[in-house]
Design an enzyme around this catalytic site. Sequence first.
Site, PDB file in Angstrom:
ATOM      1  N   THR A   1      -2.477  -1.002  -0.316  1.00  0.00           N
ATOM      2  CA  THR A   1      -3.252  -0.686  -1.374  1.00  0.00           C
ATOM      3  C   THR A   1      -3.874  -1.635  -2.084  1.00  0.00           C
ATOM      4  OG1 THR A   1      -1.804   1.389  -1.744  1.00  0.00           O
ATOM      5  CG2 THR A   1      -2.852   0.532  -3.667  1.00  0.00           C
TER       6      THR A   1
ATOM      7  N   THR B   1       2.738  -6.820  -3.339  1.00  0.00           N
ATOM      8  CA  THR B   1       3.631  -6.217  -2.396  1.00  0.00           C
ATOM      9  C   THR B   1       3.876  -7.296  -1.146  1.00  0.00           C
ATOM     10  OG1 THR B   1       1.937  -4.983  -1.371  1.00  0.00           O
ATOM     11  CG2 THR B   1       3.156  -3.826  -2.928  1.00  0.00           C
TER      12      THR B   1
END
Lengths: 388, 388
Positions: free
Chosen positions: A184, A151
């Site tokens: 995450t 990400t």
Amino acid sequence: MTSESQPAPLPAGFRAAGVTAGLKASGTPDLALVVNDGPDHHAAAVFTTNRVEAAPVTWSRQVLVDGRVDAVVLNSGGANACTGAQGFLDTHRTAEHVAEALGLSAGDVVVCSTGLIGELLPMDKIFAGIDAAAAALSPAGLEPAAIAIKTTDTVHKVAAHAGDGWSVAGFAKGAGMLAPALATMLVVLTTDAVVDPGDLDTALRAATAVSFDRIDSDACMSTNDTVVVLASGASGVEVGAGELTEALTAVSAGLARQLIADAEGAAHDIAIEVRSAASVDDALEVARAVARNNLFKCAVFGNDPNWGRVLAAVGTTRAAFDAAGLDVTMNGVQVCRAGGVGEDRSLVDLTGREVHVVVDLHAGSEAATIWTNDLTHDYVHENSAYST
Amino acid sequence: MTSESQPAPLPAGFRAAGVTAGLKASGTPDLALVVNDGPDHHAAAVFTTNRVEAAPVTWSRQVLVDGRVDAVVLNSGGANACTGAQGFLDTHRTAEHVAEALGLSAGDVVVCSTGLIGELLPMDKIFAGIDAAAAALSPAGLEPAAIAIKTTDTVHKVAAHAGDGWSVAGFAKGAGMLAPALATMLVVLTTDAVVDPGDLDTALRAATAVSFDRIDSDACMSTNDTVVVLASGASGVEVGAGELTEALTAVSAGLARQLIADAEGAAHDIAIEVRSAASVDDALEVARAVARNNLFKCAVFGNDPNWGRVLAAVGTTRAAFDAAGLDVTMNGVQVCRAGGVGEDRSLVDLTGREVHVVVDLHAGSEAATIWTNDLTHDYVHENSAYST
């Protein structure tokens, strides 16, 4: 350990792939698939302890109940967290689609998602991505899979460990600890060792406890954190609990170190080592308090050996210590001695990437280290502009 | 409440001064003195709960044991924390010097310090500053005193409350809560009411519990936080516990709000209101978890209504709630309903200075609000360059 520049092989019995499903506006790869072709399908996993857990975590906990996992599908570009009943249904449909594509049972498919919270996934793109990934599965798929789950990661993270006729390889994304975690953290570990399922679970918990659980980039716990290990037994080599724990720990530690080194906007990697604690819990509480102190983290960013902020953080804990007995050493210079002024703080050089802070509690014989990062302009920038 | 632009009067029986002792490189005022001329000399105080406490805190705790305080001396430009036996001796000598200058007992002199940890104070400058302050004492000294204790504060903070024939006035520096606190929070409250000493202590604790204890700028607890209240009785008006608590709370809340509004580098003042909690403790735990979440604080800086980060923070607490029942409203827009997606997040306007986040736990009937700030480039800048 394999560095990122050398393609790491998957252990025998595994195939993987990473493809572009179109979930991310950037157009970079965003869907990964890992398949365990056996003969064994043992698995173990640990998940976020956040009570607001994403749909894929709720789903995957159930998948792990019987200890069998045949495939793991992971997507970036959306966390599928706080998405209600529809979100859970979407996770279920994701697993079903993987099962159909590969001839498996959906109940043996772990699902992991990462990205923005509070938005439904575009399921048509997920389904097409799964089909593309299933077609691309390959023993050389570790790196493509690692790339597809990035990400805000600037580099993909893989690590491997070679045993005698068997191996462990894994990949990870994110930067933080399992609980809590920054953004995450998703980790998939694979091994071709022949292992006892109970040993696998024990080894994973032991490995994560001293690796992912000891990095703490920004004290923020994710709704989606997952670490899963799959064992194929394809090497035919039986591996005992001790050796397995050692291997999983080595790979986990390598990945954890890479996560910290790539934490959002970080300019320094900081090891907070607490010595002479009455217990490991005390050492961890103290190390974590320092690791989470924004004032200390800003000071390190400014190459400022502001040891007073270390002591102020230590003072907020319940650990056993006498404030008049605390020592603090920064990059080899004992700036605080017996709770007071030690060597000249100007002797401390913090210009390098790695910073080593030692806090001596003089209260026992236990020790522990937490890795963290500094707090920088780039961290603020990245996290003030993430969803917009 | 008096705004900073209107000079606030000290209650009857008090004199104060603020002078430049030369402790700060900036050459701005850095030493303040407040004297209670009586006839009463009642006092109460609350201090940091940091176990690494500065010498002036250790000293002042002892001063408060008998509930009598005749003077408070405060300096910026140095915290006198982590300075060992010499630091404590210096605090003692500071109180002695005030006592000599004013004809008091050193045991009735509270000492407060703020600034860098881990450096000894230049006592010659402190002594000269005390002499200058003693000579400058005046009933109009509230604002000069408030100005002299500023560190990174951009404005000085005063507040007042007028009773019927009596009053309360106070001044503060810093930005944070009593425990924990950003930088050091020092607060002096004065009243000319005739009060019962026990009532004074109870009223102060009640007032701080819902004011300074409910602001949390950056979760960092100082070694030096002190809130002290002095009562002279010079108005001759007897004031009961209820009225006194109300007045101290009003002034404390006013000062607390000013502290948040001037927090280091902040661009937004954020009220985290938790409703329908099973207990006030639950509401506070949840509000504080959100207030301390760096990812959420960065999002607010970026005017990004990233409510997923609010839920992720709520999920780290032990408060009673069902994740599928959480509602979150940001500046009037219910962006999260029943743990899932609510109104369109793009409807939320975060461009103003004040942000109001409501978290509804649907678990009871209690509520609480914590005030915090966003995490900004300026925060990182100020705190990475503070001691160097």
